[in-house]
Design a protein around this motif. Structure first.
Motif, PDB file in Angstrom:
ATOM      1  N   ASP A   1       4.736  35.004  69.284  1.00 41.11           N
ATOM      2  CA  ASP A   1       3.619  34.251  68.740  1.00 41.11           C
ATOM      3  C   ASP A   1       3.364  34.731  67.310  1.00 41.11           C
ATOM      4  N   ASP A   2       2.580  33.983  66.589  1.00 42.98           N
ATOM      5  CA  ASP A   2       2.117  34.390  65.270  1.00 42.98           C
ATOM      6  C   ASP A   2       1.219  35.625  65.426  1.00 42.98           C
ATOM      7  N   THR A   3       1.452  36.660  64.625  1.00 48.86           N
ATOM      8  CA  THR A   3       0.707  37.921  64.747  1.00 48.86           C
ATOM      9  C   THR A   3      -0.792  37.717  64.599  1.00 48.86           C
ATOM     10  N   VAL A   4      -1.212  36.953  63.619  1.00 47.96           N
ATOM     11  CA  VAL A   4      -2.644  36.736  63.386  1.00 47.96           C
ATOM     12  C   VAL A   4      -3.279  36.045  64.596  1.00 47.96           C
ATOM     13  N   ARG A   5      -2.613  35.051  65.148  1.00 38.08           N
ATOM     14  CA  ARG A   5      -3.139  34.329  66.309  1.00 38.08           C
ATOM     15  C   ARG A   5      -3.204  35.242  67.534  1.00 38.08           C
ATOM     16  N   LEU A   6      -2.158  36.037  67.773  1.00 33.93           N
ATOM     17  CA  LEU A   6      -2.148  36.946  68.923  1.00 33.93           C
ATOM     18  C   LEU A   6      -3.236  38.009  68.802  1.00 33.93           C
ATOM     19  N   GLU A   7      -3.407  38.574  67.611  1.00 34.62           N
ATOM     20  CA  GLU A   7      -4.463  39.570  67.398  1.00 34.62           C
ATOM     21  C   GLU A   7      -5.849  38.958  67.621  1.00 34.62           C
ATOM     22  N   ALA A   8      -6.054  37.727  67.192  1.00 31.51           N
ATOM     23  CA  ALA A   8      -7.338  37.052  67.402  1.00 31.51           C
ATOM     24  C   ALA A   8      -7.592  36.838  68.883  1.00 31.51           C
ATOM     25  N   GLN A   9      -6.566  36.450  69.641  1.00 34.71           N
ATOM     26  CA  GLN A   9      -6.720  36.268  71.086  1.00 34.71           C
ATOM     27  C   GLN A   9      -7.066  37.593  71.760  1.00 34.71           C
ATOM     28  N   LEU A  10      -6.358  38.645  71.410  1.00 36.65           N
ATOM     29  CA  LEU A  10      -6.631  39.949  72.018  1.00 36.65           C
ATOM     30  C   LEU A  10      -8.042  40.424  71.687  1.00 36.65           C
ATOM     31  N   THR A  11      -8.450  40.253  70.446  1.00 40.82           N
ATOM     32  CA  THR A  11      -9.757  40.745  70.006  1.00 40.82           C
ATOM     33  C   THR A  11     -10.910  39.889  70.522  1.00 40.82           C
ATOM     34  N   HIS A  12     -10.849  38.590  70.288  1.00 42.59           N
ATOM     35  CA  HIS A  12     -11.994  37.714  70.565  1.00 42.59           C
ATOM     36  C   HIS A  12     -12.034  37.168  71.990  1.00 42.59           C
ATOM     37  N   GLU A  13     -10.892  36.832  72.541  1.00 44.42           N
ATOM     38  CA  GLU A  13     -10.876  36.246  73.883  1.00 44.42           C
ATOM     39  C   GLU A  13     -10.798  37.299  74.981  1.00 44.42           C
ATOM     40  N   VAL A  14     -10.066  38.374  74.736  1.00 46.61           N
ATOM     41  CA  VAL A  14      -9.865  39.400  75.757  1.00 46.61           C
ATOM     42  C   VAL A  14     -10.824  40.578  75.581  1.00 46.61           C
ATOM     43  N   GLY A  15     -11.260  40.837  74.339  1.00 47.28           N
ATOM     44  CA  GLY A  15     -12.141  41.967  74.062  1.00 47.28           C
ATOM     45  C   GLY A  15     -11.385  43.270  73.864  1.00 47.28           C
ATOM     46  N   ALA A  16     -10.096  43.168  73.503  1.00 42.90           N
ATOM     47  CA  ALA A  16      -9.270  44.360  73.316  1.00 42.90           C
ATOM     48  C   ALA A  16      -9.464  44.953  71.929  1.00 42.90           C
ATOM     49  N   GLN A  17      -9.174  46.246  71.834  1.00 43.47           N
ATOM     50  CA  GLN A  17      -9.223  46.971  70.570  1.00 43.47           C
ATOM     51  C   GLN A  17      -7.902  47.706  70.392  1.00 43.47           C
ATOM     52  N   ARG A  18      -7.370  47.675  69.172  1.00 40.26           N
ATOM     53  CA  ARG A  18      -6.134  48.407  68.892  1.00 40.26           C
ATOM     54  C   ARG A  18      -6.455  49.902  68.903  1.00 40.26           C
ATOM     55  N   GLN A  19      -5.760  50.664  69.737  1.00 41.85           N
ATOM     56  CA  GLN A  19      -6.043  52.085  69.896  1.00 41.85           C
ATOM     57  C   GLN A  19      -4.974  52.990  69.294  1.00 41.85           C
ATOM     58  N   ALA A  20      -3.740  52.506  69.205  1.00 36.69           N
ATOM     59  CA  ALA A  20      -2.648  53.330  68.687  1.00 36.69           C
ATOM     60  C   ALA A  20      -1.551  52.424  68.157  1.00 36.69           C
ATOM     61  N   GLN A  21      -0.743  52.988  67.265  1.00 36.12           N
ATOM     62  CA  GLN A  21       0.387  52.234  66.747  1.00 36.12           C
ATOM     63  C   GLN A  21       1.421  53.204  66.199  1.00 36.12           C
ATOM     64  N   GLY A  22       2.671  52.745  66.168  1.00 33.69           N
ATOM     65  CA  GLY A  22       3.751  53.542  65.609  1.00 33.69           C
ATOM     66  C   GLY A  22       4.945  52.667  65.315  1.00 33.69           C
TER      67      GLY A  22
END
Length: 69
Positions: A1-22
């Protein structure tokens, strides 16, 4: 999926927060997204070309604190 769209779904629809990355490769980033109220988690691989892919999902995420040495 498009990164911006997927991040919006995770943040706004699911209520997820990015906790770690590498970085996985020079053009790929692995991110761990957590829903704090439920413990649900999602691992996303994002690419330099602006796309992202859900790699894994699960429940009952627990952040461990290392014991002092």
């Amino acid at each position: 999926d498009d990164t911006v769209r997927l991040e919006a779904q995770l943040t706004h629809e699911v209520g997820a927060q990015r906790q770690a990355q590498g970085y996985r490769e020079p053009d790929a980033l692995i991110e761990v997204w957590i829903v704090p109220r439920t413990g649900d988690w999602t691992i996303v691989q994002s690419y330099a070309n602006g796309t992202s892919c859900i790699v894994a999902m699960g429940a009952f995420w627990e952040t461990l604190t290392p014991e002092p040495a």
